[in-house]
Design a protein around this motif. Structure first.
Motif, short mmCIF file in Angstrom:
data_model
loop_
_atom_site.label_atom_id
_atom_site.label_comp_id
_atom_site.label_asym_id
_atom_site.label_seq_id
_atom_site.Cartn_x
_atom_site.Cartn_y
_atom_site.Cartn_z
N ASP A 89 36.92 45.50 30.82
CA ASP A 89 38.05 46.29 30.35
C ASP A 89 37.57 47.73 30.21
O ASP A 89 36.51 48.07 30.73
N THR A 111 37.56 39.85 36.48
CA THR A 111 38.95 40.16 36.10
C THR A 111 38.95 41.48 35.36
O THR A 111 38.21 41.65 34.39
N THR A 113 40.84 43.58 32.86
CA THR A 113 41.91 43.56 31.85
C THR A 113 42.14 44.94 31.25
O THR A 113 42.89 45.08 30.29
#
Length: 194
Positions: A89, A111, A113
């Motif tokens: 993130d 991923t 985020t």
């Protein structure tokens, strides 16, 4: 003939299976035979004669005993399969420490985020032996290109043969500035090859 072996949790965010053909508990780590994907050689994946991210090469030597460019493995274990579910993130990676054996088939699913794009770049470690390359690096395919917010990307590669702590980071503008003393701040972590 290999049989499927149940995956067991080895660290938060990491799954490990040793010498299996596919996963067995709903998480498929993919084909893995002794740390190398079917149809690939360890030399190809571990960076033999190719340049690392900085073009310096990985320093993979031959498998001959006594090769000073290929030090002995510290724990006597090599290969296996590892899967990491890595999240980035705008403040960092989670988990920040990844561990795998050397010459292990490794898959990372990243991923993003965060609200900004991020990537995943693994550094090199020095190799201090006369007549050898100066460093050993992860193969280029271990890196994940810029990932937009909400995006997911996966890469599979074989970890280097040299035990060590390899830094990883997002090297996009503003993510991981390098300090004047050479230290990295920001979105970073460590990949431990043991």
């Amino acid at each position: 003939m290999l049989s499927a072996v149940a995956l067991s949790l080895v660290a938060p965010g990491a799954m490990h299976c040793s010498n299996v053909a596919g996963g067995a508990t709903g998480t498929d780590a993919g084909p893995c035979l002794g740390g190398v994907a079917a149809g690939q050689s360890m030399a190809d994946e571990a960076g033999a004669d190719d340049a690392g991210a900085d073009g310096a090469g990985s320093g993979v030597g031959s498998d001959d005993a006594g090769n000073q460019c290929r030090p002995a493995d510290s724990d006597g274990l090599m290969g296996g399969c590892y899967f990491f579910d890595l999240v980035v993130d705008d403040t960092g990676f989670s988990p920040i420490i990844l561990k795998a054996q050397n010459l292990a088939q490794t898959t990372i699913a990243l991923t993003n985020t965060g609200t900004r794009p991020h990537d995943f770049v693994v550094g090199c470690v020095p190799l201090r032996a006369p007549g050898c390359p100066s460093q050993v690096c992860f193969p280029p395919r271990a890196n994940i290109a810029t990932l937009a917010p909400g995006g997911v990307a996966t890469t599979t590669f074989v970890t280097p043969y040299l035990d060590g702590i390899y830094d990883f980071r997002s090297d996009l503008a503003g993510d991981s500035p390098i300090a004047i003393d050479g230290g990295i701040r920001g979105l970073q972590g460590q990949f431990v090859v043991q």
